[in-house]
Write an enzyme that holds these catalytic residues in place. Structure first.
Site, mmCIF file in Angstrom:
data_model
loop_
_atom_site.group_PDB
_atom_site.id
_atom_site.type_symbol
_atom_site.label_atom_id
_atom_site.label_comp_id
_atom_site.label_asym_id
_atom_site.label_seq_id
_atom_site.Cartn_x
_atom_site.Cartn_y
_atom_site.Cartn_z
ATOM 1 N N HIS A 1 0.827 -1.205 0.000
ATOM 2 C CA HIS A 1 0.000 0.000 0.000
ATOM 3 C C HIS A 1 0.863 1.257 0.000
ATOM 4 C CE1 HIS A 1 -2.965 2.818 2.191
ATOM 5 N NE2 HIS A 1 -3.284 2.782 0.921
ATOM 6 N N GLU B 1 2.324 1.681 -3.415
ATOM 7 C CA GLU B 1 1.324 2.144 -4.381
ATOM 8 C C GLU B 1 1.255 3.669 -4.403
ATOM 9 O OE1 GLU B 1 -3.004 3.412 -4.136
ATOM 10 O OE2 GLU B 1 -2.879 1.358 -3.375
ATOM 11 N N HIS B 2 1.294 4.279 -3.222
ATOM 12 C CA HIS B 2 1.281 5.743 -3.136
ATOM 13 C C HIS B 2 2.555 6.345 -3.720
ATOM 14 C CE1 HIS B 2 -2.149 6.911 -0.353
ATOM 15 N NE2 HIS B 2 -2.249 5.598 -0.394
ATOM 16 N N GLU C 1 -5.449 8.920 5.277
ATOM 17 C CA GLU C 1 -6.347 7.958 4.630
ATOM 18 C C GLU C 1 -6.871 6.938 5.639
ATOM 19 O OE1 GLU C 1 -6.275 4.677 0.958
ATOM 20 O OE2 GLU C 1 -4.425 5.662 1.599
#
Length: 464
Positions: free
Chosen positions: A74, A77-78, A154
């Protein structure tokens, strides 16, 4: 062509036509990269995805969501949007904004995808930019620390939604210590402890030609896309030799499709949160993605909680007015799955809603479904499947998930044929098996209000 189509990993080129119109082509490059396309006649846009066969389940258990020795899917991914050797983060954003395109990414439990939707004339640009993001990221230290804060925001946003909290905890409650039970995004502690070195190690270890699947659907020319992919990877190889198009490598092997025994995490998970609703989720281990009974599961899910005519919706909302939202759901992976039920209600109704959720599940298993329910479910599934395939996003994702997952492709006609073969007995037998599996319940909300927690516990105890 009719029937399921296999996508073998040792076949360099293949082409399949459906209904004389839709054509699916696949090329496996010598380096192991797989390129798949589905041409959609009449389309003026295309959806493109770069998929890597690594997800949150592949992280070390002690470092889930963070960057220890393997890193975080994750987090990475950012970071791939934050700049490469050739482009800044602004350059990447401007590339798509300037043509009215969409671009984003998603991390899942068994894969990660970077995707874009653009006009046909802009597909070459999208191919080049996403390839650069994927292969040329520099993971700058300053950008790393900035994005850490973004990810924490987030997570905070997700944590403010009680239904999201319940869904995350349901996986760990049902699947226990299985890697699929871990949250995709990690948590505040693991993200705060992430290191740039750990993410870099994860990136270099898992992002390679053999794990890459490129898929596109819509107004796409297969041969042209292959040339663009090859050119992009050739450029990347000047900085990163592991992306060399001349180095021979077999595609990464698919995950074994074998059911893993599950040890339940928790029978009842209670999370105290202020708010006006109690969110109740129940779940049991489901089916793996290759299980032939998944078509019967689709029917079961539709009858039980898949729409406004479903049993849960009719019984809990329409007849009794106890909840605004109630449904059932399922997810399937290579070695296990999850089948669940949900309802959100005010605290004074929590006990009754919990009873009804479980009772409707039991009733399907004990009494089966009617022929009219089967017919209605088949109609709903057939129509929704056909409508979904009007979207190039769906077709693009279907190609990649097939190649990464089971390797067996079903077009719409074959899917409808498999659904039509489902009988009421198939649904009943599957429901009986699922009901017999260990049930986990997660409740999130103001459990002290109207003695909601006690009412839920009593309802579950009476049904053990």
């Amino acid at each position: 062509m009719t029937g399921a189509v296999e996508f073998p990993l040792d076949l360099p080129e293949m082409s399949v036509s459906f209904d004389g119109e839709t054509e699916i082509r696949r090329t496996i490059l010598p380096s192991g990269v797989r390129v798949l396309t589905e041409h959609m006649p009449g389309s003026r846009s295309a959806t493109l995805g770069y998929w890597v066969a690594v997800g949150s389940r592949d992280e070390q258990f002690t470092n889930h969501g963070a960057a220890g020795s393997l890193g975080s899917t994750h987090f990475l991914e950012h970071l791939l949007f934050k700049g490469t050797y050739q482009r800044s983060a602004l350059d990447i954003a401007v590339s798509f904004d300037a043509v009215g395109g969409e671009h984003n990414a998603m991390t899942a439990k068994e894969y990660t995808c970077y995707y874009a939707k653009v006009r046909d004339e802009d597909l070459s640009m999208a191919t080049t930019v996403i390839a650069d993001m994927l292969t040329g990221s520099i993971i700058d230290e300053a950008e790393f620390d900035t994005e850490r804060e973004v990810i924490l925001e987030e997570l905070a946003m997700s944590d403010d939604d009680p239904a999201n909290v319940a869904a995350e905890r349901l996986y760990s409650a049902v699947l226990g210590d299985h890697p699929l039970g871990r949250p995709i995004g990690g948590d505040r502690e693991t993200i705060a402890g992430a290191t740039r070195e750990g993410v870099w190690q994860h990136y270099r270890e898992h992002y390679a030609s053999s794990t890459l699947v490129v898929s596109a659907a819509g107004a796409v020319n297969h041969d042209a896309l292959v040339r663009e992919v090859v050119a992009s990877l050739d450029t990347a190889a000047h900085k990163r030799p592991e992306w060399s198009i001349t180095a021979e490598s077999a595609p990464h092997a698919r995950r074994p499709s074998l059911t893993t025994p599950i040890v339940r995490g928790e029978e009842l998970t209670e999370i105290e949160r202020p708010g006006g609703q109690i969110n109740v989720m129940m779940g049991v281990p489901g089916l793996i993605s290759s299980d032939p009974r998944r078509f019967a599961l689709s029917v079961l899910n539709t009858v039980l909680g898949g729409g406004m005519s479903s049993r849960l919706f009719q019984e809990i909302r329409e007849k009794r007015g106890l909840a605004y939202s109630t449904y059932s759901f399922s997810s399937a992976y290579s070695d296990t799955g999850l089948f669940g039920l949900y309802a959100g209600c005010t605290p004074d109704k929590a006990g009754q809603v919990t009873e009804l959720l479980y009772d409707e599940f039991l009733r399907v298993a004990h009494d089966g479904i009617t022929s009219s329910e089967l017919s209605r479910a088949l109609g709903q599934l057939s129509g929704s499947s056909a409508l979904a395939l009007e979207d190039s996003d769906v077709r693009m994702g279907r190609l990649a998930r097939t190649d990464i997952g089971t390797g067996t492709f079903y077009d719409l006609d074959e899917t409808l044929r498999q659904l039509a073969a489902v009988t009421p007995d198939d649904v009943t037998e599957l429901a009986q098996e699922l009901v017999s599996r260990p049930l986990s319940t997660v409740v999130v909300g103001d459990l002290g209000s109207a003695q909601a927690g006690q009412k839920i516990q009593k309802a579950l105890e009476e049904r053990r």
